[in-house]
Design a protein around this motif. Sequence first.
Motif, PDB file in Angstrom:
ATOM      1  N   LYS A 109      -1.522  10.122   5.990  1.00  0.00           N
ATOM      2  CA  LYS A 109      -2.722   9.784   5.132  1.00  0.00           C
ATOM      3  C   LYS A 109      -2.725   8.414   4.477  1.00  0.00           C
ATOM      4  CE  LYS A 109      -6.179  11.640   2.220  1.00  0.00           C
ATOM      5  NZ  LYS A 109      -6.589  10.304   1.851  1.00  0.00           N
ATOM      6  N   LYS A 110      -1.528   8.022   3.998  1.00  0.00           N
ATOM      7  CA  LYS A 110      -1.396   6.811   3.239  1.00  0.00           C
ATOM      8  C   LYS A 110      -1.671   5.529   4.260  1.00  0.00           C
ATOM      9  CE  LYS A 110       1.378   7.937  -0.903  1.00  0.00           C
ATOM     10  NZ  LYS A 110       2.423   7.499  -1.678  1.00  0.00           N
TER      11      LYS A 110
ATOM     12  N   ASP B 196      -5.119   5.588   5.408  1.00  0.00           N
ATOM     13  CA  ASP B 196      -5.936   4.858   4.392  1.00  0.00           C
ATOM     14  C   ASP B 196      -5.942   3.565   4.234  1.00  0.00           C
ATOM     15  OD1 ASP B 196      -7.051   7.430   3.850  1.00  0.00           O
ATOM     16  OD2 ASP B 196      -5.728   7.664   2.112  1.00  0.00           O
ATOM     17  N   ALA B 197      -4.543   2.812   4.587  1.00  0.00           N
ATOM     18  CA  ALA B 197      -4.390   1.471   4.397  1.00  0.00           C
ATOM     19  C   ALA B 197      -5.194   0.829   5.396  1.00  0.00           C
ATOM     20  CB  ALA B 197      -2.888   1.499   4.301  1.00  0.00           C
TER      21      ALA B 197
ATOM     22  N   LYS C 180       0.809  -1.259  -0.153  1.00  0.00           N
ATOM     23  CA  LYS C 180       0.126  -0.138  -0.062  1.00  0.00           C
ATOM     24  C   LYS C 180       0.863   1.220  -0.029  1.00  0.00           C
ATOM     25  CE  LYS C 180      -4.437  -1.357   0.107  1.00  0.00           C
ATOM     26  NZ  LYS C 180      -5.413  -0.643  -0.991  1.00  0.00           N
ATOM     27  N   LEU C 181       1.796   1.208   0.876  1.00  0.00           N
ATOM     28  CA  LEU C 181       2.829   2.301   0.754  1.00  0.00           C
ATOM     29  C   LEU C 181       3.987   2.632   0.092  1.00  0.00           C
ATOM     30  CD1 LEU C 181       3.273   2.671   4.674  1.00  0.00           C
ATOM     31  CD2 LEU C 181       1.247   3.620   3.321  1.00  0.00           C
TER      32      LEU C 181
ATOM     33  N   SER D  65      -8.933   0.816   4.800  1.00  0.00           N
ATOM     34  CA  SER D  65      -9.542   0.019   3.576  1.00  0.00           C
ATOM     35  C   SER D  65      -9.399  -1.276   3.717  1.00  0.00           C
ATOM     36  CB  SER D  65      -8.555   0.516   2.469  1.00  0.00           C
ATOM     37  OG  SER D  65      -7.315   0.140   2.655  1.00  0.00           O
TER      38      SER D  65
ATOM     39  N   GLU E 131       1.327  13.565   3.754  1.00  0.00           N
ATOM     40  CA  GLU E 131       0.846  12.602   2.980  1.00  0.00           C
ATOM     41  C   GLU E 131       1.179  11.173   3.181  1.00  0.00           C
ATOM     42  OE1 GLU E 131       2.092  11.661  -1.934  1.00  0.00           O
ATOM     43  OE2 GLU E 131       2.999  13.386  -0.663  1.00  0.00           O
ATOM     44  N   LEU E 132       2.278  10.841   3.961  1.00  0.00           N
ATOM     45  CA  LEU E 132       2.671   9.538   4.495  1.00  0.00           C
ATOM     46  C   LEU E 132       1.542   9.168   5.382  1.00  0.00           C
ATOM     47  CD1 LEU E 132       4.256   7.078   4.293  1.00  0.00           C
ATOM     48  CD2 LEU E 132       5.946   8.125   5.834  1.00  0.00           C
TER      49      LEU E 132
END
Length: 295
Positions: free
Chosen positions: A245-246, A249-250, A65-66, A253, A242-243
């Motif tokens: 949020k990633k 989100d991972a 994901k990242l 989800s 940004e990281l």
Amino acid sequence: MTFSSRLSVSRRCFQTLLATSLLTLAGLSFAQQSAQVLRVSAIPDEAPTELQRKFKPLGSYLEKKLGMKIEFIPVTDYAASVEGLINKKLDMVWFGGFTFVQAKARSKDQVIPLVQREEDEKFKSVFITTHQDIRKLEDLKGKTFSFGSESSTSGHLMPRSYLLAAKINPDTDLKRIAFSGAHDATVAAVSGGKVDAGALNISVWEKLVAQNKVDTRQVHVFYTTPGYFDYNWSVRTDMPAELRKKISDAFLSLDAGKAEDKEILDLQRTARFIPTKADNYKAIEAAAHNAGLLK
């Protein structure tokens, strides 16, 4: 060659050199980004082998994901997880509510929680014993007792808080208290007769029961606490937004309807992850102050 011609050539050379330098720097930046490693750890509330087993599928999922390498770095104790994050030796840590509060205080609010399991909104601790004459908290007076780690939310802070609320001071009203260091070790101490009773988090208790690793005919729960906020995944505030949020989100989800995701969620003992925030842990912070465990 005229002066202006020489100047023009010099400018073109400079521009070419500058462009080459920028491309080189961009290449280096991309290489550094590609080689970036997210260093992850967790409070050692269970055996190291169990923590590694639980994290492995999650780590592989996060790598995909990242788009970066994930390295799980085990720590020796709860304090090491706090110090590792605030001293930038770790990038993300699975904290209990109390260790998050400690990290937040030690870093002067430079640590933030990202996500928690749905169950962590109303987490609970259980008190266990092998004695039939211990039926309520008040029956613990004069008995030997084991907490988990001193920095554990569900294995020490909240059990201590509920003992104090029941007018039992663990340091003066119990015959002897011990710290096992981990939830599964507390169960072993109680079932092995090393102490009369102990407290641990309900999730580990239910897992051990489901795996037939504890004989409930011998060891039984005599008190379950009300719910409180507990575990979360935390990072430092200096992590790029940004990281962050990633990562969030991972986790968010992950879908229990997908077989590969369900394996990860089952190992984390949850159906889903949800967002969390620092304010959720104010009650834990207050409990820590009231118990004299946070200065």
